[in-house]
Design a protein around this motif. Structure first.
Motif, PDB file in Angstrom:
ATOM      1  N   ASP A  54      -1.840 -10.118 -16.013  1.00 16.19           N
ATOM      2  CA  ASP A  54      -3.303  -8.655 -16.428  1.00 16.19           C
ATOM      3  C   ASP A  54      -2.029  -7.825 -16.665  1.00 16.19           C
ATOM      4  O   ASP A  54      -1.299  -6.820 -15.407  1.00 16.19           O
ATOM      5  CB  ASP A  54      -4.348  -9.218 -16.004  1.00 16.19           C
ATOM      6  N   LEU A  55      -2.537  -6.511 -17.746  1.00 12.23           N
ATOM      7  CA  LEU A  55      -1.828  -5.315 -17.434  1.00 12.23           C
ATOM      8  C   LEU A  55      -3.233  -4.539 -17.891  1.00 12.23           C
ATOM      9  O   LEU A  55      -4.274  -4.443 -18.739  1.00 12.23           O
ATOM     10  CB  LEU A  55      -1.447  -5.037 -18.916  1.00 12.23           C
ATOM     11  N   PHE A  56      -3.384  -3.498 -16.707  1.00  9.04           N
ATOM     12  CA  PHE A  56      -4.105  -2.109 -16.371  1.00  9.04           C
ATOM     13  C   PHE A  56      -3.619  -1.230 -17.151  1.00  9.04           C
ATOM     14  O   PHE A  56      -2.676  -0.976 -16.202  1.00  9.04           O
ATOM     15  CB  PHE A  56      -4.738  -2.753 -14.983  1.00  9.04           C
ATOM     16  N   PRO A  57      -3.927  -0.819 -17.809  1.00  8.42           N
ATOM     17  CA  PRO A  57      -2.882   0.628 -18.760  1.00  8.42           C
ATOM     18  C   PRO A  57      -3.225   2.053 -17.926  1.00  8.42           C
ATOM     19  O   PRO A  57      -4.473   2.231 -17.751  1.00  8.42           O
ATOM     20  CB  PRO A  57      -3.700   0.447 -20.109  1.00  8.42           C
ATOM     21  N   ALA A  58      -2.249   2.458 -17.843  1.00  4.56           N
ATOM     22  CA  ALA A  58      -2.522   4.164 -17.765  1.00  4.56           C
ATOM     23  C   ALA A  58      -3.004   4.886 -19.028  1.00  4.56           C
ATOM     24  O   ALA A  58      -3.181   4.341 -19.495  1.00  4.56           O
ATOM     25  CB  ALA A  58      -0.900   4.373 -18.033  1.00  4.56           C
TER      26      ALA A  58
END
Length: 285
Positions: free
Chosen positions: A60-64
């Motif tokens: 899972d990628l939680f964006p900046a």
């Protein structure tokens, strides 16, 4: 002779049986699951990005907030045989607030696969982030790795990977934070955990980070919960000495107290010594 070789089987097992030493560990796991679920419900993120064909080969990628920002990759623990990336989603909040992408990796688990498969899964996850950086909106030249327990072992394994053999830059990993890591797998082979992990002597040699050190300089943080067993403190002290002798400056984040799972929580706690060190490592590149 290493200290652990003087232990009888019961004493050695007790050193590594962290759940037995934390009476409320099931409550901790339940809390992680609840907070992770609540965080995901309130977030917009890329879920289950596949880096392989197995259902477990996802992250899972939680964006900046911004485009092309650094990424912290978090590798969960569970002695290579349990837990899930979803349990650690809430750790992302602190890093997103500091304009840092946060990726949480899943990987195949023992006893279904061997240690080599587990290490390779995590390498493939990082390579996927690097090779798909444009589509993901991250800075591929600013990838950092952090993990606890088995995740600490895998973090150190990634830091010691010969990335050039994967047709990637030798300095693909710019920094590593290993927490309560298992840097020498021989005690694991000898204790109760090996019923599931199934290490043999060749795998101990191939996948112990003390035998595979970084090929290029990188930022390194080591930490361990103050209340953890003597073996976890010994492993860190041994690994620090080996890294220092290899010419690396290592920052030790000392935790005056805290058990094996408290250390994980501190990764996501604003103002903790551990999270502050990780943020400083990323900002100081």
């Amino acid at each position: 002779m290493p200290v652990y070789r003087s232990f009888d089987q019961e004493a050695l097992d007790r050193q590594y049986n962290v759940r037995a030493g934390i009476p409320d560990h099931l409550e901790v796991f339940s809390r992680w699951a609840r907070t992770g679920e609540a965080f995901r419900r309130a977030s917009t993120f890329r879920e289950d990005v596949a880096y392989g064909s197995d259902v477990k080969q996802t992250y899972d990628l939680f964006p900046a907030q911004g485009h092309g920002r650094p990424t912290l990759v978090f590798i969960h623990g569970g002695y290579w045989q349990s837990l899930d990336k979803s349990d650690f989603s809430a750790l992302a909040g602190l890093y997103q607030a500091n304009d840092i992408n946060f990726a949480v990796v899943n990987y195949r688990l023992a006893p279904d696969v061997r240690m080599g498969d587990i290490v390779e899964d995590n390498r493939r996850a990082v390579l996927h982030l690097y090779r798909n950086s444009v589509n993901l909106g991250i800075d591929r030249n600013a990838i950092y790795v952090c993990g606890s327990s088995a995740g600490g072992h895998l973090t150190a394994a990634l830091a010691g990977t010969d990335w050039a053999s994967y047709d990637a830059p030798s300095d693909l990993i710019k920094g590593a934070c290993a927490i309560s890591g298992l840097y020498d797998l021989e005690p694991i082979r000898l204790c109760y955990l090996n019923k599931a992990v199934r290490l043999d002597e060749d795998e101990v040699i191939a996948f112990s980070p003390i035998r595979h050190l970084p090929k290029v300089p990188l930022s390194y943080i080591l930490s361990v919960g103050g209340d953890e067993s003597d073996e976890f403190h010994r492993l860190q002290a041994q690994f620090q000495t080996i890294l220092n002798d290899h010419g690396l400056d290592v920052r030790i984040v000392r935790q005056r107290d805290g058990h094996h799972f408290d250390a994980v929580d501190r990764v996501g706690e604003a103002g903790s010594d551990l999270s502050s060190a990780i943020l400083a490592m990323i900002d100081a590149r």
